[in-house]
Scaffold this active site. Structure first.
Site, PDB file in Angstrom:
ATOM      1  CG  ASP A  83      -1.871   1.125   1.304  1.00  0.00           C
ATOM      2  OD1 ASP A  83      -2.479   1.454   0.263  1.00  0.00           O
ATOM      3  OD2 ASP A  83      -2.046   1.685   2.400  1.00  0.00           O
ATOM      4  N   GLY A 206      -8.880   5.905   3.435  1.00  0.00           N
ATOM      5  CA  GLY A 206      -9.421   6.708   4.534  1.00  0.00           C
ATOM      6  C   GLY A 206     -10.774   6.231   5.018  1.00  0.00           C
TER       7      GLY A 206
END
Length: 293
Positions: A83, A206
């Site tokens: 990531d 998020g």
């Protein structure tokens, strides 16, 4: 069970219109908790290792090999993903280690450089059968793309996907990294428009700041991969603090880390069931028996 490619988990979720849930691995205890959650629920999970986590551990191989080993030994369907990787060398190392997907993060570069860098790394990954995620702009929590008010432009997103050849795109639709309260409201109309116009699955970064019902609405509108980190980090930390407050004389770290790991497993299992529950396709996602109990 052998590792499952990230592409397979994302594709199945996209077809079923449920979430392909991706949790960040901070350390070994996190990975253990996440694999336990997948085993308990029978729902596939993507274990993702960020560049920040790699930096914390000093290099890519220790945490990546440990996570891969856990995933390979588990009866659950798990994939391992890198990531927010900004350094090409880490992409190369991760692919060599055995990850099935990478998020190439060239978002801090000017647009043309972002496209060139992402396209080059995507082509390299595709030659090796590795799935690639990317994004436009800079992901928020840092006043970037996922900062409040910032949104992905569908036309620009389509041009970017076409130019780079990526397999999935992280989009800005109202979430922000590092939120500790789950209060974000997403732009479902924009999600639906992006889903209609883009030929690749959409990724929400998020997601820790987004409540379950809002995430479900986003998935129904066309979001597929759901990334969660801060929320589980908070669960782990709250458990640690509570255990140590109840017994200030504890010195054996295993005695306060174990309940924290269990708390993360419980919450990860709840989230998997809430967002990805109907990915239990016949004969493919049957509940597994945990080797860790």
């Amino acid at each position: 069970m052998p590792l499952v490619p990230t592409s397979e988990i994302v594709r199945a979720a996209d077809e079923a219109r449920v979430g392909a849930v991706s949790f960040n691995v901070i350390h070994l205890e996190t990975a253990e908790a996440l694999v336990t959650a997948a085993e308990r629920t029978g729902i596939p999970v993507i274990l993702q290792i960020s560049e920040n986590s790699i930096r914390y551990h000093g290099s890519l191989l220790p945490i990546t090999r440990a996570t891969l080993a856990l995933a390979e030994a588990s009866p659950a369907r798990t994939a391992v993903h890198l990531d927010h990787i900004t350094q090409p060398q880490l992409v190369h190392e991760g692919v060599a280690a055995g990850v099935s997907s990478v998020m190439v993060d060239a978002s801090a570069l000017p647009y043309e450089e972002n496209v060139a860098t992402t396209a080059e790394l995507t082509a390299w990954c595709h030659e090796r059968g590795v799935y690639v995620e990317a994004e436009l702009g800079e992901v928020g929590g840092k006043d970037g793309v996922h900062a409040p008010g910032v949104r992905t432009d569908p036309k620009e997103a389509l041009a970017y996907v076409t130019a780079t050849g990526v397999d999935a795109l992280a989009v800005a639709v109202g979430s922000s990294h590092a939120m500790r309260e789950r209060t974000a409201v997403l732009d479902k109309e924009l999600i639906a428009e992006l889903h209609e116009k883009l030929p690749v699955p959409l990724v929400l970064h998020g997601s820790s700041g987004v409540p379950d019902e809002e995430l479900r609405r986003a998935i129904a509108a066309g979001m597929t991969k759901i990334n969660i980190s801060t929320h589980l980090v908070s669960v782990f930390t709250r458990s640690l603090r509570g255990t140590l407050a109840d017994d200030p004389d504890l010195v054996d770290s295993r005695k306060y880390i174990k309940p924290a790991r269990a708390a993360v497993a419980d919450e990860a299992a709840r989230i998997l069931s809430a967002l990805g529950g109907t990915t239990a396709l016949p004969g493919q996602y049957a509940p597994a028996t945990s080797a860790r109990g």
